[in-house]
Design an enzyme around this catalytic site. Structure first.
Site, PDB file in Angstrom:
ATOM      1  N   ASP A 251      -0.401  -8.214   1.578  1.00  0.00           N
ATOM      2  CA  ASP A 251       0.068  -7.593   2.823  1.00  0.00           C
ATOM      3  C   ASP A 251       0.478  -8.709   3.770  1.00  0.00           C
ATOM      4  OD1 ASP A 251      -0.598  -5.163   1.739  1.00  0.00           O
ATOM      5  OD2 ASP A 251      -2.540  -5.031   2.753  1.00  0.00           O
TER       6      ASP A 251
ATOM      7  N   ASP B 270      -1.817   7.680  -1.201  1.00  0.00           N
ATOM      8  CA  ASP B 270      -3.056   7.277  -0.539  1.00  0.00           C
ATOM      9  C   ASP B 270      -4.082   8.380  -0.757  1.00  0.00           C
ATOM     10  OD1 ASP B 270      -1.960   4.961   0.346  1.00  0.00           O
ATOM     11  OD2 ASP B 270      -1.552   5.652   2.383  1.00  0.00           O
TER      12      ASP B 270
END
Length: 257
Positions: A131, A12
């Site tokens: 997701d 990330d």
């Protein structure tokens, strides 16, 4: 389908820095994406995924520089996602040196964007990130729904049907993350991974929940995924990519050592 299964460390990146702590020994600066990517390359990672979690457009240029820098020094495939909303965004990332671009919420708001991106650049470089959260009550058949905004916002879209639609629109791969499992270190949602993998012909990358090496193996053997993605198990120095590959090999999974 490729025979060798892939291991993909995920980083990330926020404003040009790797976040979600990376604790490599003898790395000068754990927040530097180039250093971290090089280390994973040395460990034998098959690919690396960068998810840009920078909120503002002003800082978006930073990820472009990160990709350029990493691509110039690391020669395994690089996937970049986060904030990809237009054909121009895809082009910018590919020009910077990304091999693949992951499209997430933009696909939900405008599915035609996926088709346009695949038609323009080729399916091989377009990944759709899914997701999903389980929404079926206990005792009823499994059902998962697509959530956006980090799992906070429901869309009402069935995850398995969505995966099939994305394949039809040309997506080359699906990155399937269980929002229930993400960060729990309790293993992938194997039923979710398997149901989607068995419903499409394109490769599925399992994501969300890896806590130990056997979880990676399970993603392949029980989840039927072509690749497994993990973050903290590698970042915190608990295991190297090489150890993960050896564990998979012991389970009879073909990997590139």
């Amino acid at each position: 389908m490729s025979l060798a299964k892939r291991i993909i460390p995920c980083l990330d990146v926020d404003n040009g820095r790797v976040v979600k702590g990376v604790q490599f020994v003898d790395i000068r600066d754990a927040g530097d994406p180039v250093e971290v990517a090089k280390r994973y390359d040395e460990q034998g990672a098959d690919e690396i995924t960068f998810l840009d979690i920078t909120a503002t457009a002003h800082e978006r240029d930073t990820i472009v520089h990160v990709v350029e820098e990493v691509a110039s020094q690391v020669f395994i495939p690089l996937t970049v996602g986060g904030g990809i909303r237009s054909i121009e965004d895809v082009r910018t990332m590919l020009n910077a040196g990304a091999d693949k671009v992951a499209i997430n919420s933009a696909a939900i708001f405008n599915p035609a964007f996926v088709k346009e991106a695949c038609d323009t650049f080729g399916s091989q470089c377009i990944v759709v990130a899914i997701d999903a959260k389980k929404v079926s009550p206990k005792g009823e058949p499994d059902k998962w729904e697509i959530f956006t905004h980090g799992g906070r916002k429901e869309t009402g879209i069935d995850a398995v049907e969505w995966a099939k639609e994305m394949e039809t629109l040309g997506a080359g791969e699906l990155l399937v993350t269980s929002m229930d499992k993400d960060g729990t270190k309790s293993g992938f949602d194997l039923a979710l991974t398997r149901t989607i993998s068995d419903s499409v012909k394109i490769p599925v990358i399992a994501s969300g929940g890896v806590g130990k090496l056997s979880d990676l193996c399970d993603g392949i053997t029980q989840g039927h995924a072509e690749a497994v993605l993990a973050a903290s198990i590698f970042h915190f120095g608990e295991h190297t990519v090489q150890e993960a590959k050896q564990a998979m090999q012991k389970e009879g999974i073909e990997v590139r050592l």
